[in-house]
Design a protein around this motif. Sequence first.
Motif, PDB file in Angstrom:
ATOM      1  N   GLU A 105       1.003  -1.467  -0.041  1.00 10.28           N
ATOM      2  CA  GLU A 105      -0.138   0.013  -0.001  1.00 10.28           C
ATOM      3  C   GLU A 105       0.853   1.354   0.028  1.00 10.28           C
ATOM      4  O   GLU A 105       1.962   1.474   0.656  1.00 10.28           O
ATOM      5  CB  GLU A 105      -0.879  -0.004   1.051  1.00 10.28           C
ATOM      6  CG  GLU A 105      -1.748   1.177   1.545  1.00 10.28           C
ATOM      7  CD  GLU A 105      -2.708   1.457   0.683  1.00 10.28           C
ATOM      8  OE1 GLU A 105      -3.405   2.312   0.603  1.00 10.28           O
ATOM      9  OE2 GLU A 105      -3.009   0.361  -0.031  1.00 10.28           O
ATOM     10  N   TYR A 188       0.272  -5.755  -6.356  1.00  8.39           N
ATOM     11  CA  TYR A 188      -0.310  -4.951  -5.146  1.00  8.39           C
ATOM     12  C   TYR A 188      -1.680  -5.634  -4.995  1.00  8.39           C
ATOM     13  O   TYR A 188      -2.040  -6.158  -3.916  1.00  8.39           O
ATOM     14  CB  TYR A 188      -0.583  -3.569  -5.833  1.00  8.39           C
ATOM     15  CG  TYR A 188      -1.690  -2.842  -4.780  1.00  8.39           C
ATOM     16  CD1 TYR A 188      -1.335  -2.469  -3.517  1.00  8.39           C
ATOM     17  CD2 TYR A 188      -3.003  -2.654  -4.961  1.00  8.39           C
ATOM     18  CE1 TYR A 188      -2.326  -2.122  -2.728  1.00  8.39           C
ATOM     19  CE2 TYR A 188      -3.932  -1.942  -4.275  1.00  8.39           C
ATOM     20  CZ  TYR A 188      -3.462  -1.403  -3.084  1.00  8.39           C
ATOM     21  OH  TYR A 188      -4.183  -0.949  -2.080  1.00  8.39           O
ATOM     22  N   GLY A 303      -2.857   5.260   4.490  1.00  5.46           N
ATOM     23  CA  GLY A 303      -2.320   5.111   3.078  1.00  5.46           C
ATOM     24  C   GLY A 303      -3.127   5.543   2.080  1.00  5.46           C
ATOM     25  O   GLY A 303      -4.265   5.993   2.362  1.00  5.46           O
ATOM     26  N   SER A 305      -5.252   4.506  -0.218  1.00  3.22           N
ATOM     27  CA  SER A 305      -6.350   3.842  -0.315  1.00  3.22           C
ATOM     28  C   SER A 305      -7.687   4.328   0.691  1.00  3.22           C
ATOM     29  O   SER A 305      -8.642   4.065   0.494  1.00  3.22           O
ATOM     30  CB  SER A 305      -6.566   2.545  -0.378  1.00  3.22           C
ATOM     31  OG  SER A 305      -6.249   1.998   0.942  1.00  3.22           O
ATOM     32  N   TYR A 355      -2.973   2.662  -9.236  1.00  7.47           N
ATOM     33  CA  TYR A 355      -4.305   1.635  -8.937  1.00  7.47           C
ATOM     34  C   TYR A 355      -4.594   1.211 -10.220  1.00  7.47           C
ATOM     35  O   TYR A 355      -5.002   0.034 -10.610  1.00  7.47           O
ATOM     36  CB  TYR A 355      -5.248   2.239  -8.389  1.00  7.47           C
ATOM     37  CG  TYR A 355      -5.194   2.534  -6.763  1.00  7.47           C
ATOM     38  CD1 TYR A 355      -4.789   1.476  -5.777  1.00  7.47           C
ATOM     39  CD2 TYR A 355      -5.121   3.799  -6.181  1.00  7.47           C
ATOM     40  CE1 TYR A 355      -4.658   1.578  -4.563  1.00  7.47           C
ATOM     41  CE2 TYR A 355      -4.934   4.022  -5.034  1.00  7.47           C
ATOM     42  CZ  TYR A 355      -4.576   3.057  -4.321  1.00  7.47           C
ATOM     43  OH  TYR A 355      -4.436   3.004  -2.728  1.00  7.47           O
ATOM     44  N   GLY A 411     -10.354   1.404  -3.096  1.00  7.48           N
ATOM     45  CA  GLY A 411      -9.164   2.430  -2.675  1.00  7.48           C
ATOM     46  C   GLY A 411      -8.884   3.275  -3.748  1.00  7.48           C
ATOM     47  O   GLY A 411      -8.259   4.388  -3.410  1.00  7.48           O
TER      48      GLY A 411
END
Length: 457
Positions: A105, A188, A303, A305, A355, A411
């Motif tokens: 993250e 991730y 983090g 997200s 992402y 996120g």
Amino acid sequence: MTVAAEYGGTRPEAGSDPEKLLVPVLSAFWDEPESWTLETYRRHDGYAGLRKALAMPPDDVIAYVKDSGLRGRGGAGFPTGMKWQFIPQGDGKPHYLVVNADESEPGTCKDIPLLFANPHALIEGIVIACHAIRSNHAFIYLRGEVVPVLRRLHEAVREAYTAGFLGKDILGSGLDLDVIVHAGAGAYICGEETALLDSLEGRRGQPRLRPPFPAVAGLYACPTVVNNVESIASVPAILNKGKEWFRSMGSEKSPGFTLYSLSGHVANPGQYEAPLGITLRQLLDMSGGMRPGHRLKFWTPGGSSTPMFTDEHLDVPLDYEGVGEAGSMLGTKALQCFDETTCVVRAVTRWTEFYAHESCGKCTPCREGTYWLVQLLRDIEAGRGRMADLDKIDDIADNINGKSFCALGDGAASPIFSSLKYFREEYEQHISGKGCPFDPAKSTLWADNDAHLGVNA
């Protein structure tokens, strides 16, 4: 950097002496020479908790951890003892423990330092957990890029086998346990527990449809507990010092100690181990505050997200309930602090690019939504956007949030929602002013690598 001091109280109070707000447990001896060795760990009550646990029936260990109030430190905060309790007993199947060490993250940096400085805390916690859930096999899924940590973890496992803490008939208890350290390829999505299990089985890391949940059909379709590194590493201290000692820290619903990762534009970034419920203001007070001459603009509590906060939230208690009530999530307690030189649009664009890159592509909302968010955000940052684009990115994020296969989509949407809530005017300045109003020369956080993005520096 680690910070260690004595703590004696419940929730930290405003105005308290900063030196009294920290509680060194996992980080108590990180700064000692060869802190990662079995010899050093045993000097600090290492494996004392295991001996107490092995003298207890497995169900009593589960009840003890449940009564302590320990909550998962990987992000969701689910009660650890309750997760162990979900494992069916007498089913005739092997039971597995999988430790999620795939820390990836953005802003999160607690598990890797913990494994590097004190790997035996995790190994001891693994043995206790496996005794509790009646498991003979445990796996540590480590992010493969961190080779020095991988080597140190392998050596710690070897030491534990040699000393009789792993292997056959551990400490004469009749428990047999093998631990396998698995290096992931770096994705991730493999931080999501079911994608991690698929990767561990040799398949492409993609989230599974639930139910069935891992507790019923996890690794190799057998009952499996998946826990974060910090969650498992916290168990030995609870067994050794007592559940009452653990509950004396933090808040009623979020008891205990935890690692806060303070990073960004702060004077002294590092790991700060404190009771749950401390505030960012208190952490900044003891870390020297923001870098000289600058002020806090926005920050993340858990983090990238998690929905961002501003300087209005400096006194929000950093526990699961306090952060939730304020409109965000505690997550992994990755406190990224940004000062006034940081462009919010640029920050959100970089996060969204991450992402989009890390989306596994399994579900349409996340795969397509993150792609289009990146295109629109790049245009806005470069001064090519339109006012209608602000409603469009909000609408796209809404079509991702809660509608994607796993939490990666949520996120990705969080920074969009929260940045529009607190900094919509800054987005509008990019559009009306045909470019970023911030001078890149004054911003130290983002590398000058925008040429390939078509962004005007």
